[in-house]
Design a protein around this motif. Sequence first.
Motif, PDB file in Angstrom:
ATOM      1  N   MET A   1       0.835  -1.193   0.000  1.00  0.00           N
ATOM      2  CA  MET A   1       0.000   0.000   0.000  1.00  0.00           C
ATOM      3  C   MET A   1       0.870   1.243   0.000  1.00  0.00           C
ATOM      4  O   MET A   1       1.824   1.345   0.775  1.00  0.00           O
ATOM      5  CB  MET A   1      -0.917   0.017   1.229  1.00  0.00           C
ATOM      6  N   LEU A   2       0.550   2.199  -0.889  1.00  0.00           N
ATOM      7  CA  LEU A   2       1.331   3.424  -1.012  1.00  0.00           C
ATOM      8  C   LEU A   2       0.575   4.586  -0.377  1.00  0.00           C
ATOM      9  O   LEU A   2      -0.594   4.826  -0.686  1.00  0.00           O
ATOM     10  CB  LEU A   2       1.618   3.719  -2.484  1.00  0.00           C
ATOM     11  N   ILE A  13       6.202  13.197   1.346  1.00  0.00           N
ATOM     12  CA  ILE A  13       6.635  11.882   1.833  1.00  0.00           C
ATOM     13  C   ILE A  13       5.794  10.824   1.120  1.00  0.00           C
ATOM     14  O   ILE A  13       4.566  10.938   1.055  1.00  0.00           O
ATOM     15  CB  ILE A  13       6.441  11.747   3.356  1.00  0.00           C
ATOM     16  N   VAL A  14       6.464   9.813   0.572  1.00  0.00           N
ATOM     17  CA  VAL A  14       5.747   8.664   0.014  1.00  0.00           C
ATOM     18  C   VAL A  14       6.240   7.419   0.751  1.00  0.00           C
ATOM     19  O   VAL A  14       7.441   7.203   0.896  1.00  0.00           O
ATOM     20  CB  VAL A  14       5.948   8.516  -1.510  1.00  0.00           C
ATOM     21  N   LEU A  15       5.297   6.633   1.231  1.00  0.00           N
ATOM     22  CA  LEU A  15       5.634   5.458   2.031  1.00  0.00           C
ATOM     23  C   LEU A  15       4.882   4.254   1.485  1.00  0.00           C
ATOM     24  O   LEU A  15       3.659   4.303   1.318  1.00  0.00           O
ATOM     25  CB  LEU A  15       5.283   5.707   3.492  1.00  0.00           C
ATOM     26  N   GLU A  16       5.619   3.200   1.194  1.00  0.00           N
ATOM     27  CA  GLU A  16       5.003   1.958   0.709  1.00  0.00           C
ATOM     28  C   GLU A  16       5.234   0.851   1.725  1.00  0.00           C
ATOM     29  O   GLU A  16       6.377   0.498   2.030  1.00  0.00           O
ATOM     30  CB  GLU A  16       5.565   1.548  -0.649  1.00  0.00           C
ATOM     31  N   GLN A  17       4.134   0.325   2.242  1.00  0.00           N
ATOM     32  CA  GLN A  17       4.206  -0.763   3.221  1.00  0.00           C
ATOM     33  C   GLN A  17       4.328  -2.107   2.509  1.00  0.00           C
ATOM     34  O   GLN A  17       3.509  -2.438   1.651  1.00  0.00           O
ATOM     35  CB  GLN A  17       2.954  -0.763   4.101  1.00  0.00           C
ATOM     36  N   ILE A  18       5.369  -2.868   2.888  1.00  0.00           N
ATOM     37  CA  ILE A  18       5.571  -4.220   2.337  1.00  0.00           C
ATOM     38  C   ILE A  18       5.798  -5.145   3.537  1.00  0.00           C
ATOM     39  O   ILE A  18       6.931  -5.421   3.938  1.00  0.00           O
ATOM     40  CB  ILE A  18       6.782  -4.262   1.382  1.00  0.00           C
ATOM     41  N   PRO A  19       4.738  -5.620   4.145  1.00  0.00           N
ATOM     42  CA  PRO A  19       4.860  -6.385   5.390  1.00  0.00           C
ATOM     43  C   PRO A  19       5.604  -7.711   5.248  1.00  0.00           C
ATOM     44  O   PRO A  19       6.062  -8.275   6.245  1.00  0.00           O
ATOM     45  CB  PRO A  19       3.393  -6.636   5.797  1.00  0.00           C
ATOM     46  N   VAL A 185      11.575  15.092  -1.788  1.00  0.00           N
ATOM     47  CA  VAL A 185      10.678  13.968  -1.545  1.00  0.00           C
ATOM     48  C   VAL A 185      11.407  12.958  -0.664  1.00  0.00           C
ATOM     49  O   VAL A 185      12.545  12.590  -0.955  1.00  0.00           O
ATOM     50  CB  VAL A 185      10.253  13.278  -2.860  1.00  0.00           C
ATOM     51  N   ILE A 186      10.757  12.536   0.416  1.00  0.00           N
ATOM     52  CA  ILE A 186      11.267  11.439   1.245  1.00  0.00           C
ATOM     53  C   ILE A 186      10.508  10.182   0.832  1.00  0.00           C
ATOM     54  O   ILE A 186       9.279  10.136   0.912  1.00  0.00           O
ATOM     55  CB  ILE A 186      11.051  11.681   2.751  1.00  0.00           C
ATOM     56  N   SER A 187      11.240   9.179   0.354  1.00  0.00           N
ATOM     57  CA  SER A 187      10.609   7.934  -0.069  1.00  0.00           C
ATOM     58  C   SER A 187      11.058   6.805   0.847  1.00  0.00           C
ATOM     59  O   SER A 187      12.251   6.640   1.105  1.00  0.00           O
ATOM     60  CB  SER A 187      10.990   7.615  -1.520  1.00  0.00           C
ATOM     61  N   VAL A 188      10.070   6.028   1.337  1.00  0.00           N
ATOM     62  CA  VAL A 188      10.339   4.914   2.249  1.00  0.00           C
ATOM     63  C   VAL A 188       9.566   3.698   1.763  1.00  0.00           C
ATOM     64  O   VAL A 188       8.395   3.803   1.406  1.00  0.00           O
ATOM     65  CB  VAL A 188       9.918   5.253   3.700  1.00  0.00           C
ATOM     66  N   ALA A 189      10.231   2.544   1.728  1.00  0.00           N
ATOM     67  CA  ALA A 189       9.555   1.312   1.314  1.00  0.00           C
ATOM     68  C   ALA A 189      10.090   0.145   2.125  1.00  0.00           C
ATOM     69  O   ALA A 189      11.295   0.040   2.360  1.00  0.00           O
ATOM     70  CB  ALA A 189       9.763   1.052  -0.182  1.00  0.00           C
ATOM     71  N   GLY A 190       9.175  -0.728   2.555  1.00  0.00           N
ATOM     72  CA  GLY A 190       9.593  -1.899   3.324  1.00  0.00           C
ATOM     73  C   GLY A 190       8.626  -2.199   4.446  1.00  0.00           C
ATOM     74  O   GLY A 190       7.444  -1.836   4.393  1.00  0.00           O
TER      75      GLY A 190
END
Length: 406
Positions: A1-2, A13-19, A185-190
Amino acid sequence: MLTKHTCKNGLRIVLEQIPSVRSVSMGIWVLTGSRNESKELNGISHFLEHMFFKGTKTRSAQDIAEAFDSIGGQVNAFTSKEYTCYYARVMDTHKEYAFDILADMFFNSTFDGKEMQREKKVIYEEIKMYEDTPDDIVHDLLARASFGEHPLGYPILGTEEQLASFDEETLRAYIKKHYIPENIVISVAGNVDSSFLTFVEDLFGSFQYDNHETPIEKPTFIGNQIQRSKDTEQAHICLGYNGFSVDDAQIYSMIVMNNVLGGNMSSRLFQEVREKQGLAYSVFSYHTSYLDSGLLTIYAGTGKEQLSHLRETIQNTVQTFVEKGITEKELNNSKEQLKGSLMLSLESTNNRMSRNGKNELLLQRHRTLDEMIQEIDTVSDSSVQDVIDFVFKHDYSTAIIAPEHT
């Protein structure tokens, strides 16, 4: 989910949850690179990127390195023509610790005079190393041949003479002008949840510099030729053609076309130049998209006595491409390869962080995987032919590095 969030100061800030993973990739993306430099400041974006690792008010350069090594993390940065990125990848249990260090580097770097002089020497060596790699530097020459004195024609590393003039005041003035919240832009994924947004916003959501609006000038493709003599075993050649910007409606047709031309081992150029004629070990093409323009590049390296034959073979391959277009098999294979590459790339948190960061920074939008696959599926032989006609029926630029007597 983004999830996308805009802070009160304009930073995004864009954050992608990858459980399903145990890592977190994080990047600070800044919309400035060598394109935003004057001739006198050419190389400052790259130098600044280096200096952010050279110590803060509370951490030395060694402290920064040891902090990431001690948690088994990775930290690095890079500068391109249009953006700069500072990024890290760590286990999910260390995400706050790692991001806090990135923030410390971003806001509290001291730009110590001794560290600056030491790092200038490091970059001088980087420039020399680059000069000793003709198959790399020929691409810089092509940018100059294609865009002339426009900043897109400048080298990212700058020159020793220009670097020597940079001091703390120069760096801080450049930061205040370009490292403004609207450009970041702060990008976070994980393996993160939405609570990490609050953590990021607490660190980055309130700082402010005056917004100096600096519109960029669209380049004119000029199609010049540059040749440099160098004592090398091989001759290196790049041909450059006018391309498409990042948000152009024809971009997917361009990607498919490039794949068929020189993007893989089954491509026209690879098969003709390497497999059939044995003229080069390395031959390929690639397309670079900028905010308002683009450049298609064909590269090959060969023995100095074969340069004319190589160039003629490349031009004949392109001419056949223009006259006959692509086959249905090539079209379908290229589209399937692109879809496969896209899906495989999404298995990496670092790739997802990069994709989200660049999309937000350059396009301000995010397509789902299904939407991108649909875009690829809509590419047709006629849309590819339109791209071929646009690219190859106009002037092109040339860069050559070869021994003097070639």
